[in-house]
Design a protein around this motif. Structure first.
Motif, mmCIF file in Angstrom:
data_model
loop_
_atom_site.group_PDB
_atom_site.id
_atom_site.type_symbol
_atom_site.label_atom_id
_atom_site.label_comp_id
_atom_site.label_asym_id
_atom_site.label_seq_id
_atom_site.Cartn_x
_atom_site.Cartn_y
_atom_site.Cartn_z
ATOM 1 N N THR A 169 24.938 14.626 -24.737
ATOM 2 C CA THR A 169 25.663 14.967 -25.958
ATOM 3 C C THR A 169 25.923 13.711 -26.785
ATOM 4 N N VAL A 170 26.322 12.635 -26.103
ATOM 5 C CA VAL A 170 26.553 11.362 -26.790
ATOM 6 C C VAL A 170 25.246 10.818 -27.351
ATOM 7 N N LEU A 171 24.182 10.876 -26.547
ATOM 8 C CA LEU A 171 22.896 10.335 -26.974
ATOM 9 C C LEU A 171 22.340 11.081 -28.188
ATOM 10 N N SER A 172 22.721 12.347 -28.352
ATOM 11 C CA SER A 172 22.252 13.105 -29.513
ATOM 12 C C SER A 172 22.796 12.541 -30.821
ATOM 13 N N LEU A 173 23.864 11.742 -30.748
ATOM 14 C CA LEU A 173 24.463 11.159 -31.943
ATOM 15 C C LEU A 173 23.918 9.777 -32.272
ATOM 16 N N LEU A 174 23.154 9.203 -31.353
ATOM 17 C CA LEU A 174 22.691 7.832 -31.515
ATOM 18 C C LEU A 174 21.171 7.792 -31.692
ATOM 19 N N PRO A 175 20.646 6.840 -32.479
ATOM 20 C CA PRO A 175 19.189 6.733 -32.598
ATOM 21 C C PRO A 175 18.563 6.274 -31.293
ATOM 22 N N ALA A 176 19.258 5.414 -30.564
ATOM 23 C CA ALA A 176 18.850 4.936 -29.240
ATOM 24 C C ALA A 176 20.056 4.204 -28.668
ATOM 25 N N ALA A 177 20.165 4.185 -27.347
ATOM 26 C CA ALA A 177 21.339 3.541 -26.755
ATOM 27 C C ALA A 177 21.038 3.104 -25.330
ATOM 28 N N ASP A 178 21.559 1.916 -24.969
ATOM 29 C CA ASP A 178 21.490 1.492 -23.580
ATOM 30 C C ASP A 178 22.719 2.025 -22.845
ATOM 31 N N GLN A 179 22.836 1.700 -21.574
ATOM 32 C CA GLN A 179 23.933 2.257 -20.782
ATOM 33 C C GLN A 179 25.312 1.852 -21.311
ATOM 34 N N PRO A 180 25.554 0.568 -21.663
ATOM 35 C CA PRO A 180 26.882 0.218 -22.198
ATOM 36 C C PRO A 180 27.229 0.973 -23.486
ATOM 37 N N ALA A 181 26.243 1.191 -24.355
ATOM 38 C CA ALA A 181 26.515 1.912 -25.605
ATOM 39 C C ALA A 181 26.885 3.366 -25.327
ATOM 40 N N ILE A 182 26.206 3.993 -24.361
ATOM 41 C CA ILE A 182 26.550 5.373 -23.995
ATOM 42 C C ILE A 182 27.935 5.412 -23.376
ATOM 43 N N LEU A 216 13.984 12.364 -18.068
ATOM 44 C CA LEU A 216 13.921 13.682 -18.702
ATOM 45 C C LEU A 216 12.771 13.725 -19.709
ATOM 46 N N SER A 217 12.170 14.896 -19.860
ATOM 47 C CA SER A 217 10.962 15.016 -20.681
ATOM 48 C C SER A 217 11.224 14.759 -22.154
ATOM 49 N N PHE A 218 12.446 14.998 -22.620
ATOM 50 C CA PHE A 218 12.730 14.858 -24.044
ATOM 51 C C PHE A 218 13.427 13.537 -24.365
ATOM 52 N N ILE A 219 13.307 12.569 -23.454
ATOM 53 C CA ILE A 219 13.870 11.238 -23.670
ATOM 54 C C ILE A 219 12.773 10.208 -23.472
ATOM 55 N N ARG A 220 12.730 9.217 -24.357
ATOM 56 C CA ARG A 220 11.774 8.124 -24.202
ATOM 57 C C ARG A 220 12.512 6.794 -24.252
ATOM 58 N N SER A 221 11.916 5.793 -23.655
ATOM 59 C CA SER A 221 12.504 4.454 -23.657
ATOM 60 C C SER A 221 12.044 3.690 -24.894
ATOM 61 N N THR A 222 12.961 2.941 -25.491
ATOM 62 C CA THR A 222 12.658 2.104 -26.649
ATOM 63 C C THR A 222 13.244 0.713 -26.394
ATOM 64 N N PRO A 223 12.914 -0.275 -27.222
ATOM 65 C CA PRO A 223 13.522 -1.605 -27.042
ATOM 66 C C PRO A 223 15.038 -1.589 -27.177
ATOM 67 N N TYR A 224 15.599 -0.518 -27.754
ATOM 68 C CA TYR A 224 17.045 -0.448 -27.974
ATOM 69 C C TYR A 224 17.735 0.493 -26.990
ATOM 70 N N GLY A 225 17.008 0.976 -25.988
ATOM 71 C CA GLY A 225 17.578 1.898 -25.017
ATOM 72 C C GLY A 225 16.867 3.234 -25.038
#
Length: 697
Positions: free
Chosen positions: A252-265, A284-293
């Protein structure tokens, strides 16, 4: 063996759209006389169409008189025994073939599959890992010379272990499924039986997820149920992958962010997730890793946000505000590309506050801004055509320019200053909208005098400075032409207008200033709604010019992105929804206009207190010139430099305005930069120094 007849009949009622690449690959394998063991790996998020594709492949293979077997990975891939037993039962039920009790099961099945060209269709293979070692070591090697095709569908595709196996080298084709294009959405809707107006509205407001599209069409046909319930229904579908309540909260939190690492979440959660929980999120299939989390698939993110807002509106608004402040802080420190990504995400977070019913722009569309793509010479015929249609409708254009010269002006910009053309393209790269003008500098001001002679009067004292400005230092564009493809068969003009406005604004957040001048009341209202500032008027030139011209400016050179967003939202949204509290690190009195341009004037007159006190912004500070001089020098020498000023920026300002021992070319060489890069760093240094000085005074 579970029958797929019910599922096949259910899917058969829906029109099968897309999959041309995947079906062509199947046809090529069927037609290849030297066919051998092959694997098709089908992957994608829930609702993307994996089962639909597999069902269509099953049907086509049957039509080609192949031996075709279907397995459900949820129940039939748990052990090697279950896998083999399911194949045996399928051969009995579908083809009436029975094993002699004296023949071992594995050799029997290998022999049956090797007798003729065969296809194994395997759906829901998320737990393929349970038997993958056995499949790779005992089952598939026996079929390496057989004409067998395995079609394996899972959310994340085949693991690396499969793709690096020597036996399967060159035998695997991957098919990551994508969202429907707008053309495919219309193709799906064409035979839906719905009214054309309803079809157009659905096409505009769905993002190409097949399951979402099918559910909306079914609800519209039956008129039973509420379309507003769909985000909840689909959220439940996606959350089947989530193993724990804590991961649900993190999603739910990640849906509000463009990308996030663990501390940001964790920053947005009452109970932080564990390192293992963060790792599980990444699988999860609908999550991908980026340089920003970690980043959530944009369709899934929107559906989860809508469900969150419906389920707990006050909490959703609080978390959105928190995210906005976090992103505003990140924006100040980000590079230009990242700033554009943050800007696009914030506009999406607050899209509900953007105009949804305007003559030129409808922001309710789910059209997603693409990466900015520069103008290309082959674009010009399309742009001239859009411009001609726009002229015929008397919309979008600047009255500063004689309409008879619009086409010539566009040709001139394209030939001599193509950097002044901003093109918006569809997913295939074809232009669908554009705006064009001049970046203001010494090389373009004569052309501005030629095509828009009245502009000099409104630019005022800035005009003389711009006539001396080198091209690489230009940071202001005056837009003179704009048009969209009003005859596009798939996109409404208002959608394209909103897309053009969004993408141009996102581009401008990199630190530029935009000027638009018009007498069109619709454009005047749009610029006002979108946070432009009215900065001047040009009086009517003659009796036929009755309305006069209004100049609108939007200035991102002082990194004021968050203030602009606040202004846009406060104009249209409820007061408690607007992010109108101070941003982190933004303690300045906004009534005192200290910006990069003001700082430059202060630094140029730093040792002349009389000249310093004549600067309007300095007078507004009610601070003695000597005190301001001391504050500025302290900031230039401070160790470490005050945030967000960097040590390099501090050195550039000291060398440029205090020591003044080298000219611009020499300074650029001293700092091991090109002249263009040096200008860019200098502008950023002035902006950051203005931010620091504003807090201090």
């Amino acid at each position: 063996m579970e029958s797929i007849s019910t599922e096949k009949n259910e899917i058969a009622r829906r029109q099968v759209i897309g999959f041309s690449r995947e079906m062509n690959s199947l046809e090529q394998w069927v037609a290849d006389p030297s066919g051998d063991l092959r694997l098709f790996s089908v992957s994608g998020i829930g609702g993307i169409g994996k089962t639909t594709l597999l069902t269509e492949m099953f049907r086509r293979a049957k039509q080609a008189s192949l031996l075709v077997l279907w397995l459900d990975g949820q129940s039939e891939l748990t052990t090697s025994g279950a896998f083999l037993s399911s194949l045996e039962m399928s051969l009995q039920n579908e083809y009436g073939r029975f094993r002699d009790p004296d023949v071992p099961l594995l050799p029997y099945l290998v022999a049956e599959l090797s007798k003729q060209r065969s296809v194994l269709v395997m759906d829901n293979c998320e737990r393929l890992d349970l038997i993958e070692s056995w499949l790779l070591s005992s089952f598939l090697p026996r079929l390496k010379d057989a004409e067998v095709l395995l079609v394996i569908a899972s959310r994340n595709g085949l693991p690396v272990k499969w793709r690096t196996n020597p036996l399967l080298d060159g035998r695997i084709q991957t098919f990551p499924l994508k969202l429907f294009s707008r053309e495919e959405i219309h193709e799906y809707l064409r035979d839906s039986g719905l009214e054309e107006a309803v079809q157009k509205e659905i096409a505009q407001k769905t993002e190409g997820l097949p399951l979402l599209l099918a559910m909306i069409v079914d609800l519209q046909r039956s008129r039973e149920g509420d379309v507003r319930e769909i985000p909840s229904m689909l959220s439940a579908e996606f959350l089947k992958e989530v193993a724990s309540p804590s991961l649900f909260q993190a999603l739910t939190v990640l849906s509000l962010l463009p990308a996030a690492d663990q501390p940001a979440i964790d920053n947005l959660l009452d109970d932080p997730i564990t390192a293992s929980g963060y790792f599980e999120l990444g699988k999860l299939s609908f999550i991908r890793s980026t340089p920003y989390g970690l980043s959530l698939h944009h369709v899934v993110a929107r559906l989860l946000r809508e469900e969150h807002a419906r389920r707990n509106p006050s909490q959703f608004r609080r978390q959105r505000l928190h995210v906005f402040k976090l992103l505003a802080e990140q924006f100040r420190l980000a590079d230009k590309r990242r700033q554009m990504q943050i800007a696009a995400h914030v506009l999406e977070l607050y899209r509900e506050f953007l105009p949804a019913a305007h003559a030129y722009a409808d922001f309710s569309s789910t059209l997603k801004p693409q990466e900015h793509s520069p103008y290309r010479a082959e674009d010009l015929p399309d742009l001239q055509r859009f411009l001609g249609w726009s002229i015929s409708n008397s919309d979008w254009q600047s009255e500063l320019v004689d309409p008879r010269e619009y086409h010539e002006l566009l040709e001139t910009i394209a030939t001599d200053h193509p950097e002044g053309i901003f093109v918006v393209r569809d997913p295939g790269g074809t232009p669908v909208a554009f705006c064009a003008g001049f970046w203001l500098h010494a090389g373009t001001m004569p052309l501005l005098d030629r095509y828009a002679p009245r502009l000099s009067s409104i630019l005022g004292e800035d005009s003389s400075g711009l006539r001396l400005l080198p091209a690489e230092a230009a940071d202001t564009i005056c837009v003179l032409l704009a048009a969209v493809n009003i005859r596009h068969p798939l996109y409404r003009p208002e959608e394209l207008g909103a897309l053009l406005m969004r993408q141009w604004l996102i581009f401008m957040t990199r630190g530029f200033k935009g000027i638009n001048i018009t007498a069109d009341p619709n454009l005047n209202s749009l610029f006002s709604l979108m946070g432009f500032k009215e900065s001047g008027r040009i009086k009517p030139e003659g009796p036929e010019d009755t309305g006069g011209l209004t100049q609108w400016e939007l200035d991102f050179r002082q990194a004021a992105f968050e203030e602009w967003v606040q202004k846009v939202i406060r104009q249209t949204g409820p007061a408690d929804d607007a992010p109108n509290m101070p941003m982190p690190g933004a303690g300045q009195d906004l009534s005192v206009p200290i910006d990069g341009k003001t700082v430059k004037r202060i630094l140029e007159r730093l040792y002349d207190t009389e000249q310093l006190e004549r600067i309007p912004s300095v007078r507004a500070l009610h601070l003695p010139a000597a005190a301001l001089q001391k504050n500025v020098l302290d900031l230039l020498m401070a160790e470490p430099p005050a945030y967000p000023l960097t040590k390099l920026e501090q050195q550039i300002l000291r060398e440029s305005f205090v020591r003044k021992e080298w000219n611009k070319n020499e300074l650029a060489a001293r700092f091991h930069m090109s002249r263009t890069t040096f200008y860019r760093h200098s502008r950023t240094a002035l902006e950051h120094f203005a931010h620091v000085l504003s807090r201090l005074v």
